[in-house]
Scaffold this active site. Structure first.
Site, PDB file in Angstrom:
ATOM      1  N   ARG A 235      21.635  16.446   3.898  1.00  0.00           N
ATOM      2  CA  ARG A 235      20.841  17.651   3.469  1.00  0.00           C
ATOM      3  C   ARG A 235      20.711  17.582   2.031  1.00  0.00           C
ATOM      4  O   ARG A 235      21.816  18.086   1.355  1.00  0.00           O
ATOM      5  CB  ARG A 235      21.181  18.814   4.112  1.00  0.00           C
ATOM      6  CG  ARG A 235      20.072  19.935   3.749  1.00  0.00           C
ATOM      7  CD  ARG A 235      20.651  21.124   4.350  1.00  0.00           C
ATOM      8  NE  ARG A 235      20.007  22.443   4.187  1.00  0.00           N
ATOM      9  CZ  ARG A 235      20.116  23.211   3.066  1.00  0.00           C
ATOM     10  NH1 ARG A 235      20.835  22.966   2.168  1.00  0.00           N
ATOM     11  NH2 ARG A 235      19.316  24.234   3.024  1.00  0.00           N
ATOM     12  N   LEU A 236      19.518  17.413   1.492  1.00  0.00           N
ATOM     13  CA  LEU A 236      19.546  17.217  -0.204  1.00  0.00           C
ATOM     14  C   LEU A 236      19.139  18.831  -0.364  1.00  0.00           C
ATOM     15  O   LEU A 236      17.944  18.976  -0.375  1.00  0.00           O
ATOM     16  CB  LEU A 236      18.596  16.171  -0.658  1.00  0.00           C
ATOM     17  CG  LEU A 236      18.757  14.583  -0.207  1.00  0.00           C
ATOM     18  CD1 LEU A 236      17.899  13.661  -1.143  1.00  0.00           C
ATOM     19  CD2 LEU A 236      20.264  14.357  -0.427  1.00  0.00           C
ATOM     20  N   ASP A 237      20.017  19.582  -0.950  1.00  0.00           N
ATOM     21  CA  ASP A 237      19.939  20.900  -1.222  1.00  0.00           C
ATOM     22  C   ASP A 237      19.090  21.084  -2.279  1.00  0.00           C
ATOM     23  O   ASP A 237      19.523  20.439  -3.573  1.00  0.00           O
ATOM     24  CB  ASP A 237      21.113  21.779  -1.274  1.00  0.00           C
ATOM     25  CG  ASP A 237      20.882  23.199  -1.571  1.00  0.00           C
ATOM     26  OD1 ASP A 237      20.500  23.855  -0.884  1.00  0.00           O
ATOM     27  OD2 ASP A 237      21.461  23.423  -2.712  1.00  0.00           O
ATOM     28  N   ALA A 238      17.961  21.809  -2.384  1.00  0.00           N
ATOM     29  CA  ALA A 238      17.295  22.315  -3.613  1.00  0.00           C
ATOM     30  C   ALA A 238      16.870  20.958  -4.383  1.00  0.00           C
ATOM     31  O   ALA A 238      16.633  21.373  -5.514  1.00  0.00           O
ATOM     32  CB  ALA A 238      17.970  23.166  -4.434  1.00  0.00           C
ATOM     33  N   ILE A 239      16.622  19.968  -3.456  1.00  0.00           N
ATOM     34  CA  ILE A 239      16.157  18.593  -4.450  1.00  0.00           C
ATOM     35  C   ILE A 239      15.137  18.776  -5.168  1.00  0.00           C
ATOM     36  O   ILE A 239      14.868  18.023  -5.995  1.00  0.00           O
ATOM     37  CB  ILE A 239      16.014  17.706  -3.211  1.00  0.00           C
ATOM     38  CG1 ILE A 239      16.091  16.155  -3.906  1.00  0.00           C
ATOM     39  CG2 ILE A 239      14.968  17.755  -2.420  1.00  0.00           C
ATOM     40  CD1 ILE A 239      17.170  15.843  -4.612  1.00  0.00           C
TER      41      ILE A 239
END
Length: 582
Positions: A235-239
């Site tokens: 999960r790429l957070d705040a990408i």
């Protein structure tokens, strides 16, 4: 057409670093990335359109310490709970940041290479990944202001000393888009003098500078460690905020999209079954862009679903939900939606912009406040304060309608999940939704953080007592959701990429038609989203008369296709011509 790994990386790196002065050539950077992932220059990606998911995929979202027992590590307690109560229902588990942190319940990371000792260790993480598809956060936009990296930035030496993005208060920053109202720049006294560090979210979360390839190389090394520990879903957070360029909005920039493509290239070469999910809590059209041309995210969070579904159920009007779904493109081959209604964060309102009117959003905000919820705010482009998200436990968010609380809370809550599970995509269910957890005012009062209201920590003994009591709403909710999950997992027409059509049944009945790939099974999913009984005229569904139809949920068989089906308040039916689970 596939390319050898290095050839593909070179093309991507040239796009990312065009116009950036580099110490190393892109060729040298590509070599370092390949070395970090222990790959070869000529490594190939996976078989095109590899089928990585199916109708049996259900992911639970949880903190590592959502359930605690003083006698053991929380990750051990969590696994025991899943094994005991949900082993047949879940295919995957998303453990929210399990690293040492300084704030934001894990999203201000101190050390990406370690497991928070208060939760357990890498062995406990691997024990979960051996049985379930493990989803983990790559908190890639920022790290803790108390991390070793940032301490080295202040000292001007060591790993991290050049990892952070700085700007001047005199720079043109008026176009920058952020989800917070705090000052963007944080003044920091360093060995080189005062510098102003970029902080998209909070002053304890300092933004990383990906225009320095060393930052990218460091994160690829982190990804490799997570893969080795069994992480399969990233999960790429705040990408969306990753790449900064002075004078722009600093959100969704082309370099950000190219970084996602590059990470997908590397991850797929390392493990063809691993996938990327982008977390982009932004307006719907921008969110969809993270699919790219089926070459960026494998899956994207369907952020517009929670506010639209909640509004439908409290207003008794699903028109906005239907109109949005009708405009949503089917996910391309190799991609899918990640559907959810609740998570550790609040219910985002930016993804409802343009889908609900300001008046409708305001009405929903007021209703959530009347149900005990809180509201988080952002600064709009004109400097005004606008609601950013609603902070409330989903069970409380659905305790009533615009007219106030009523007796249908449980039915409305189950209805919400029956709709979510019927839609194209993979369902993600927050642990506190599975347990029917209510607002945690004590945690909010102790922390003064709005999101704490929906981040309850259960004592395992008390939770087990509640689940053992057939009269508790916690027990009823878990049983009700498990029933729906068990049915859904067996139906080919609920494959995340199965065909979906929105039915036109008026504002009070929400419906979609799902059909499996070979067209052998159809499911008509219809929900009464009001607090009054309604009738569904079956001839509106155009059911094929030569086939036998029955409701998967109640087992009721249809004998007359010209009759009416009586629907109780918030009742959902899944009418099918074939139960592929039998």
């Amino acid at each position: 057409m596939t390319y050898p790994l290095k050839e593909k990386l070179l093309k991507q790196l040239q796009v990312i670093y065009e116009g950036v002065t580099l110490n190393d050539s892109v060729d040298a950077i590509a070599d370092k990335l390949i070395t970090q992932m222990a790959l070869s220059d000529d490594a190939q990606g996976p078989t095109p359109f590899l089928n990585r998911w199916n109708e049996s995929d259900i992911v639970m979202i949880t903190y590592g310490d959502s359930i605690v027992n003083e006698s053991e590590k929380p990750l051990v307690t969590l696994k025991q709970f899943i094994d005991s109560h949900l082993s047949n229902e879940l295919s995957g588990v998303h453990i929210l940041p399990f690293f040492p942190y300084s704030s934001d319940d894990g999203f201000s990371v101190l050390d990406y290479s370690s497991v928070n000792e208060s939760l357990g260790d890498w062995q406990d993480i691997s024990a979960i990944s051996e049985r379930y598809k493990l989803m983990a956060d790559l908190v890639i936009n920022h790290c803790s202001a108390r991390s070793i990296w940032f301490e080295n930035f202040i000292k001007g030496e060591g790993t991290g000393h050049n990892y952070f993005f700085t700007a001047s208060p005199n720079d043109p920053l008026d176009k920058v888009v952020r989800p917070r109202t705090s000052p963007l720049l944080k003044p920091v006294t360093t060995k080189q003098g005062e510098q102003f560090v970029w902080c998209t979210f909070s002053h304890d979360q300092v933004d990383l500078d990906f225009s320095n390839p060393e930052v990218l190389i460091a994160f690829v090394g982190i990804i490799k460690q997570y893969l080795d520990a069994g992480v399969l879903i990233f999960r790429l957070d705040a990408i969306a905020f990753l790449w900064k360029e002075i004078g722009t909005s600093c959100i969704n920039l082309p370099q950000t999209h190219e970084v996602v493509r590059l990470l997908r290239t590397l991850i797929e070469c390392a493990n063809e079954n691993a996938i990327i999910i982008t977390e982009t809590n932004i307006p719907n059209i921008q969110n969809l862009a993270y699919f790219g041309n089926a070459n960026e995210a494998h899956a994207i969070y369907n952020f517009s679903l929670p506010p639209l579904l909640i509004y439908s159920l409290i207003s008794g009007d699903c028109q906005a939900l239907k109109h949005w779904l009708m405009r949503m493109p089917p996910a391309q081959n190799g991609t899918c939606y990640f559907n959810f209604i609740a998570s550790h964060d609040g219910i985002g309102l930016r993804p409802a912009e343009g889908l609900l009117s300001e008046s409708e959003i305001g009405t929903m905000v007021n209703t959530m406040q009347s149900f005990g919820g809180l509201i988080s705010w952002r600064t709009g482009e004109d400097g005004s304060q606008k609601p950013y998200e609603m902070n409330i436990a989903l069970y409380d968010a659905l305790k009533g309608t615009l007219d106030g609380p009523d007796k249908h809370q449980y039915q409305r809550f189950i209805c919400a999940h029956s709709i979510m599970m019927s839609l194209e995509g993979i369902p993600g269910i927050y642990i506190h939704s599975l347990l029917g957890t209510e607002n945690d005012y004590e945690k909010y009062n102790n922390t003064h953080h709005n999101r704490a209201i929906n981040r309850h920590r259960w004592q395992s003994e008390l939770l087990n007592e509640q689940l053992a009591n057939p009269y508790s709403h916690h027990s009823k909710v878990l049983a009700g959701l498990k029933k729906l999950i068990a049915i859904r997992k067996q139906q080919n027409a609920f494959h995340p990429n199965a065909t979906q059509f929105v039915l036109q049944l008026g504002p009070e009945l929400f419906g979609v038609w799902r059909q499996c790939m070979n067209r052998s099974q159809s499911i008509f999913c219809v929900a009464n989203i009001t607090n009054k009984p309604l009738s569904l005229r079956l001839n509106e569904l155009n059911l094929i008369e030569t086939e036998q139809w029955h409701d998967l949920i109640t087992g009721q068989h249809i004998t007359d296709l010209n009759s009416e089906f009586a629907l109780l308040p918030y009742q959902t039916i899944w009418l099918t011509n074939k139960n592929t689970g039998e």
